[in-house]
Enzyme design. Sequence first.
Site, PDB file in Angstrom:
ATOM      1  N   MET A   1      56.739  50.280  51.372  1.00  5.72           N
ATOM      2  CA  MET A   1      56.827  50.839  50.119  1.00  5.72           C
ATOM      3  C   MET A   1      55.547  51.719  49.536  1.00  5.72           C
ATOM      4  O   MET A   1      55.316  51.990  48.643  1.00  5.72           O
ATOM      5  CB  MET A   1      56.928  49.641  49.148  1.00  5.72           C
ATOM      6  CG  MET A   1      58.208  48.930  49.180  1.00  5.72           C
ATOM      7  SD  MET A   1      58.912  48.164  47.782  1.00  5.72           S
ATOM      8  CE  MET A   1      57.404  46.915  47.634  1.00  5.72           C
ATOM      9  N   GLY A   2      54.769  51.983  50.625  1.00  7.47           N
ATOM     10  CA  GLY A   2      53.730  52.979  50.631  1.00  7.47           C
ATOM     11  C   GLY A   2      52.371  52.123  50.039  1.00  7.47           C
ATOM     12  O   GLY A   2      52.372  50.853  50.106  1.00  7.47           O
ATOM     13  N   LEU A  34      49.585  52.339  51.562  1.00  6.43           N
ATOM     14  CA  LEU A  34      49.397  52.034  52.806  1.00  6.43           C
ATOM     15  C   LEU A  34      48.060  51.345  53.376  1.00  6.43           C
ATOM     16  O   LEU A  34      46.774  51.928  52.818  1.00  6.43           O
ATOM     17  CB  LEU A  34      49.671  52.925  54.055  1.00  6.43           C
ATOM     18  CG  LEU A  34      50.922  53.759  53.778  1.00  6.43           C
ATOM     19  CD1 LEU A  34      51.210  54.657  54.709  1.00  6.43           C
ATOM     20  CD2 LEU A  34      52.075  52.547  54.083  1.00  6.43           C
ATOM     21  N   HIS A  77      50.081  48.042  57.217  1.00  2.00           N
ATOM     22  CA  HIS A  77      51.103  48.875  57.540  1.00  2.00           C
ATOM     23  C   HIS A  77      50.621  49.607  59.077  1.00  2.00           C
ATOM     24  O   HIS A  77      51.487  49.888  59.614  1.00  2.00           O
ATOM     25  CB  HIS A  77      51.293  49.943  56.331  1.00  2.00           C
ATOM     26  CG  HIS A  77      51.628  49.125  55.137  1.00  2.00           C
ATOM     27  ND1 HIS A  77      50.896  49.149  53.936  1.00  2.00           N
ATOM     28  CD2 HIS A  77      52.603  48.660  54.774  1.00  2.00           C
ATOM     29  CE1 HIS A  77      51.478  48.640  52.910  1.00  2.00           C
ATOM     30  NE2 HIS A  77      52.579  48.326  53.477  1.00  2.00           N
ATOM     31  N   GLY A  81      56.297  43.209  59.173  1.00  2.00           N
ATOM     32  CA  GLY A  81      55.289  42.340  59.195  1.00  2.00           C
ATOM     33  C   GLY A  81      55.640  40.662  58.947  1.00  2.00           C
ATOM     34  O   GLY A  81      56.424  40.347  58.210  1.00  2.00           O
ATOM     35  N   ASP A 141      55.417  38.975  55.345  1.00  2.00           N
ATOM     36  CA  ASP A 141      56.476  38.616  54.775  1.00  2.00           C
ATOM     37  C   ASP A 141      57.585  37.807  55.765  1.00  2.00           C
ATOM     38  O   ASP A 141      58.760  38.379  56.176  1.00  2.00           O
ATOM     39  CB  ASP A 141      57.380  39.797  54.317  1.00  2.00           C
ATOM     40  CG  ASP A 141      56.380  40.657  53.468  1.00  2.00           C
ATOM     41  OD1 ASP A 141      56.243  40.498  52.100  1.00  2.00           O
ATOM     42  OD2 ASP A 141      55.737  41.504  53.941  1.00  2.00           O
ATOM     43  N   MET A 176      46.352  41.251  53.684  1.00  2.00           N
ATOM     44  CA  MET A 176      46.234  42.711  53.309  1.00  2.00           C
ATOM     45  C   MET A 176      47.632  42.930  52.520  1.00  2.00           C
ATOM     46  O   MET A 176      48.870  42.316  53.139  1.00  2.00           O
ATOM     47  CB  MET A 176      46.117  43.672  54.298  1.00  2.00           C
ATOM     48  CG  MET A 176      44.643  43.809  54.878  1.00  2.00           C
ATOM     49  SD  MET A 176      44.390  44.991  55.610  1.00  2.00           S
ATOM     50  CE  MET A 176      42.646  44.619  56.148  1.00  2.00           C
ATOM     51  N   ARG A 180      49.620  44.788  46.861  1.00  2.00           N
ATOM     52  CA  ARG A 180      49.355  44.250  45.602  1.00  2.00           C
ATOM     53  C   ARG A 180      47.960  43.696  45.436  1.00  2.00           C
ATOM     54  O   ARG A 180      47.600  43.260  44.110  1.00  2.00           O
ATOM     55  CB  ARG A 180      50.311  43.071  45.344  1.00  2.00           C
ATOM     56  CG  ARG A 180      51.960  43.693  45.209  1.00  2.00           C
ATOM     57  CD  ARG A 180      52.888  42.296  44.717  1.00  2.00           C
ATOM     58  NE  ARG A 180      54.017  42.967  44.351  1.00  2.00           N
ATOM     59  CZ  ARG A 180      55.198  43.043  44.789  1.00  2.00           C
ATOM     60  NH1 ARG A 180      55.157  42.710  46.260  1.00  2.00           N
ATOM     61  NH2 ARG A 180      56.329  43.748  44.245  1.00  2.00           N
TER      62      ARG A 180
HETATM   63  P1  AMP Z   1      55.391  46.549  52.035  1.00  2.00           P
HETATM   64  O1  AMP Z   1      55.086  48.210  51.723  1.00  2.00           O
HETATM   65  O2  AMP Z   1      54.607  45.658  51.329  1.00  2.00           O
HETATM   66  O3  AMP Z   1      56.988  46.488  51.533  1.00  2.00           O
HETATM   67  O4  AMP Z   1      55.219  46.254  53.431  1.00  2.00           O
HETATM   68  C1  AMP Z   1      55.893  47.024  54.504  1.00  2.00           C
HETATM   69  C2  AMP Z   1      55.832  46.296  55.674  1.00  2.00           C
HETATM   70  O5  AMP Z   1      54.368  46.063  56.054  1.00  2.00           O
HETATM   71  C3  AMP Z   1      56.491  44.878  55.750  1.00  2.00           C
HETATM   72  O6  AMP Z   1      57.322  44.791  57.041  1.00  2.00           O
HETATM   73  C4  AMP Z   1      55.385  43.930  55.600  1.00  2.00           C
HETATM   74  O7  AMP Z   1      55.619  42.843  56.108  1.00  2.00           O
HETATM   75  C5  AMP Z   1      54.109  44.651  56.481  1.00  2.00           C
HETATM   76  N1  AMP Z   1      53.047  44.171  55.879  1.00  2.00           N
HETATM   77  C6  AMP Z   1      52.532  44.152  54.749  1.00  2.00           C
HETATM   78  N2  AMP Z   1      51.367  43.686  54.764  1.00  2.00           N
HETATM   79  C7  AMP Z   1      51.039  43.209  55.934  1.00  2.00           C
HETATM   80  C8  AMP Z   1      49.940  42.530  56.535  1.00  2.00           C
HETATM   81  N3  AMP Z   1      48.941  42.297  55.974  1.00  2.00           N
HETATM   82  N4  AMP Z   1      49.941  42.416  57.837  1.00  2.00           N
HETATM   83  C9  AMP Z   1      51.198  42.854  58.698  1.00  2.00           C
HETATM   84  N5  AMP Z   1      52.182  43.543  58.255  1.00  2.00           N
HETATM   85  C10 AMP Z   1      52.126  43.832  56.986  1.00  2.00           C
END
Ligand code: AMP
Length: 284
Positions: free
Chosen positions: A30-31, A33, A37, A147, A150, A184, A187
């Site tokens: 969702m950006g 980054l 990510h 990741g 989640d 990380m 949010r």
């Molecule tokens: P999001 O942009 O928050 O939807 O995350 C996109 C992808 O990045 C998802 O697969 C998350 O699980 C992964 N992700 C987010 N934060 C982390 C982190 N701290 N470590 C590993 N993967 C992450």
Amino acid sequence: MQQIESSKEIQAFALESRRAGKSIALVPTMGFLHDGHLELMHKARAQADLVIVSIFINPIQFGPNEDLDRYPQDLEGDLNKCRAVGVDIVFTPTRQALYPESFQTSVEVTKITKCLCGAGRPTHFQGVTTVVSKLFNLTLPDTAFFGEKDFQQLAVIRRMVTDLSFPIKIIGVPIVRESDGLAMSSRNAYLPTKERKEASGIFAALSHAQNLYKQGHKESEELGQAVLKQLGEKIESPFQVEYIKIYDAWNLTEISGLITTPAVLLIAVHLAGTRLIDNLLLEN
Ligand code: AMP
């Protein structure tokens, strides 16, 4: 690196690439980054001929009173980060491109979406599985990276891919943390300085329970209580706990009593109006 906004264009590109024998890795985001990510992208880069990163704040995975309207964005910064990792394509669809007015289909994993985050966010995972299905059909990846931060989402995606026979290998990537242990997350940017410092208490509490586990404390209730106690120890705890649970790491069922299978300790808390999640495997 190329930026593509059109669904038709990315699908044509993916079809052509697959026909030419190139492997494709997808990293959906969702950006805004961060290094979490980027870790997914590095792993993808090491595996595939072509790396596609999608950046899309998916409205249908947000509940009515959630942070859709203030979710942080920095497209220019994101594009620079993707370029530095060697990403080939950044897919940045508009909402209209993915959900035209006539859109009325959804993909739902029915059981493992009801617990944990799904209990407090009843429409969330349906939004995730619907958009991820669309992204799979538009980018035709051989592998897709998610990741472990989640944890439930990863389990839900794996379930969907198995149940619907998507010919895609799902690869989970371990949590990337800040130096003080905080997982990380885009949010984290919401947190004021004081709460940002306090947020490191989440990982500290999980680590405390993991240590107890390693010392032989294998009752799930005892470990859950230990996390709660550690978080609430200050006279005015800043944390509002949504859940602290121990689940079987493979089939995502709750463990009560003695832990005898590979398990994961999962937590969701609210801190100064920001919802934060984290988890830690319980292993010897
Ligand atoms: P999001 O942009 O928050 O939807 O995350 C996109 C992808 O990045 C998802 O697969 C998350 O699980 C992964 N992700 C987010 N934060 C982390 C982190 N701290 N470590 C590993 N993967 C992450």
